[in-house]
Design a protein around this motif. Structure first.
Motif, short mmCIF file in Angstrom:
data_model
loop_
_atom_site.label_atom_id
_atom_site.label_comp_id
_atom_site.label_asym_id
_atom_site.label_seq_id
_atom_site.Cartn_x
_atom_site.Cartn_y
_atom_site.Cartn_z
N ALA A 169 -65.80 -21.00 36.48
CA ALA A 169 -65.20 -21.85 36.70
C ALA A 169 -63.72 -21.59 36.73
O ALA A 169 -62.91 -22.04 37.76
CB ALA A 169 -65.43 -23.13 35.58
N PHE A 170 -63.31 -20.81 35.73
CA PHE A 170 -61.79 -20.49 35.78
C PHE A 170 -61.43 -19.75 36.78
O PHE A 170 -60.34 -19.87 37.44
CB PHE A 170 -61.80 -19.53 34.50
CG PHE A 170 -60.21 -19.09 34.35
CD1 PHE A 170 -59.15 -19.82 33.95
CD2 PHE A 170 -59.83 -17.82 34.70
CE1 PHE A 170 -58.05 -19.06 33.54
CE2 PHE A 170 -58.57 -17.15 34.40
CZ PHE A 170 -57.74 -18.02 34.12
N GLY A 171 -62.16 -18.77 37.33
CA GLY A 171 -61.93 -17.95 38.42
C GLY A 171 -61.73 -18.74 39.82
O GLY A 171 -60.73 -18.60 40.68
N PHE A 172 -62.45 -19.76 39.84
CA PHE A 172 -62.59 -20.41 40.87
C PHE A 172 -61.29 -21.40 40.93
O PHE A 172 -60.43 -21.64 41.99
CB PHE A 172 -63.68 -21.65 41.12
CG PHE A 172 -63.61 -22.72 42.19
CD1 PHE A 172 -64.08 -22.33 43.49
CD2 PHE A 172 -62.92 -23.91 41.90
CE1 PHE A 172 -63.75 -23.32 44.48
CE2 PHE A 172 -62.94 -24.88 42.91
CZ PHE A 172 -63.48 -24.45 44.27
N LEU A 173 -60.89 -22.03 39.93
CA LEU A 173 -59.66 -22.79 39.50
C LEU A 173 -58.41 -21.70 39.91
O LEU A 173 -57.31 -22.26 40.39
CB LEU A 173 -59.57 -23.39 38.49
CG LEU A 173 -60.52 -24.65 38.07
CD1 LEU A 173 -60.52 -24.74 36.64
CD2 LEU A 173 -60.19 -25.89 38.93
N LYS A 174 -58.47 -20.73 39.20
CA LYS A 174 -57.39 -19.67 39.85
C LYS A 174 -57.08 -19.54 41.17
O LYS A 174 -55.91 -19.73 41.61
CB LYS A 174 -57.55 -18.43 39.03
CG LYS A 174 -56.51 -17.33 39.01
CD LYS A 174 -56.90 -16.12 38.27
CE LYS A 174 -55.64 -15.33 38.29
NZ LYS A 174 -55.23 -14.74 39.30
N LYS A 175 -57.96 -19.28 42.11
CA LYS A 175 -57.82 -19.03 43.26
C LYS A 175 -57.50 -20.23 44.03
O LYS A 175 -56.63 -20.38 44.91
CB LYS A 175 -59.46 -18.54 43.80
CG LYS A 175 -59.13 -18.33 45.29
CD LYS A 175 -60.55 -17.85 46.15
CE LYS A 175 -60.33 -17.50 47.56
NZ LYS A 175 -61.58 -16.84 48.07
#
Length: 273
Positions: A72-78
């Protein structure tokens, strides 16, 4: 990869100048379906829509014991490195934060990490922004947990909204991110220009544009599983979401990226899709 569609709505506003258009993308209920082909499909669809703002309506994670939040964090970062992002909570984010006795420190660590991203995290917070010279107020509701309880609907949602945000400013477009669509009548009464909801995942099986087979609070054939619901100049838009959990089943109910295009008032009525 499950089928994902773009569902588009249109509204008119006196705050939009002639020939202007504001495009909002609404993502909700991803439930960790954010990597591989699923994640790439979301970004491909977004790129084609050219959104001015991306609104995330919660439940990016799956809130369960031992849950992981790295995807989830990686998706929100991108996402936040590509678009202006405003992120409100769903019940899954809310419970991992509010119940460390069950979920440990995962909620605290997740929120601390998200705060470092170039997005605006809206936990019972509102922000005033301008986009293309258009005045916007964006509110992210994280209500008392009793409003997610199963059984009879709870009284006091309008009072909850007033406590958190006061009254909508009549000189601005007010956008409310309120995860649970069961209280759509209260959102309309409070007076946001447009409220975005998710939570029901389209009710497993969609029966028309709004009604689903069953809701997460075990109501049969609820009438707020999708579509647009209007009262005068105010609207509630319910998305079927971009993921699922527990019951990973969708019948006549594809995953949905929701797009709202707001334009100037016109003499003729604009059709609502």
């Amino acid at each position: 990869m499950k089928k994902t569609i773009v569902r588009e709505y249109r509204l008119q506003s006196p705050y939009i100048k002639e020939k202007q258009k504001l495009t909002l993308a609404f993502l909700t209920d991803l439930h960790d379906q954010v990597t591989g082909e699923d994640g790439e499909r979301i970004f491909q669809l977004l790129e084609k829509q050219h959104p001015d703002l991306v609104l995330v309506g919660g439940d990016v994670v799956v809130g369960k014991k031992g849950c992981e939040t790295e995807k989830a964090f990686g998706f929100l970062k991108k996402l936040s490195e590509t678009y202006p992002v405003y992120y409100a909570s769903g019940n899954h984010e809310q419970r991992i934060v509010e119940h460390p006795e069950i979920y440990g420190e995962v909620g605290k660590r997740y929120e601390a990490a998200v705060e470092e991203l170039p997005l605006l995290r809206l936990r019972n917070r509102k922000v005033q922004v301008e986009k293309k010279g258009i005045p916007l107020t964006i509110c992210g509701l994280e209500p008392d947990e009793r409003f997610y309880e199963k059984g009879r609907r709870k009284e006091g949602m309008v009072e909850e909204l007033e406590k958190r945000f006061g009254q909508p400013d009549p000189d601005r477009i007010t956008i409310l991110l309120a995860h649970n669509p069961r209280y759509k009548k209260e959102y309309l009464s409070w007076g946001a220009t447009v409220t975005f909801c998710g939570h029901y995942h389209g009710g497993v099986m969609m029966l028309g544009k709004r009604r689903g087979a069953i809701s997460p609070d075990f109501r049969i054939f609820p009438g707020e599983c999708g579509g647009i619901h209007k009262k005068g100049e105010h609207a509630v838009i319910v998305s079927a979401g971009l993921g699922e959990h527990t019951i990973p089943l969708r019948i006549h109910n594809p995953r949905e990226l929701t797009i709202l295009r707001i334009c100037a008032l016109q003499n003729r009525k604009m059709p609502v899709k």
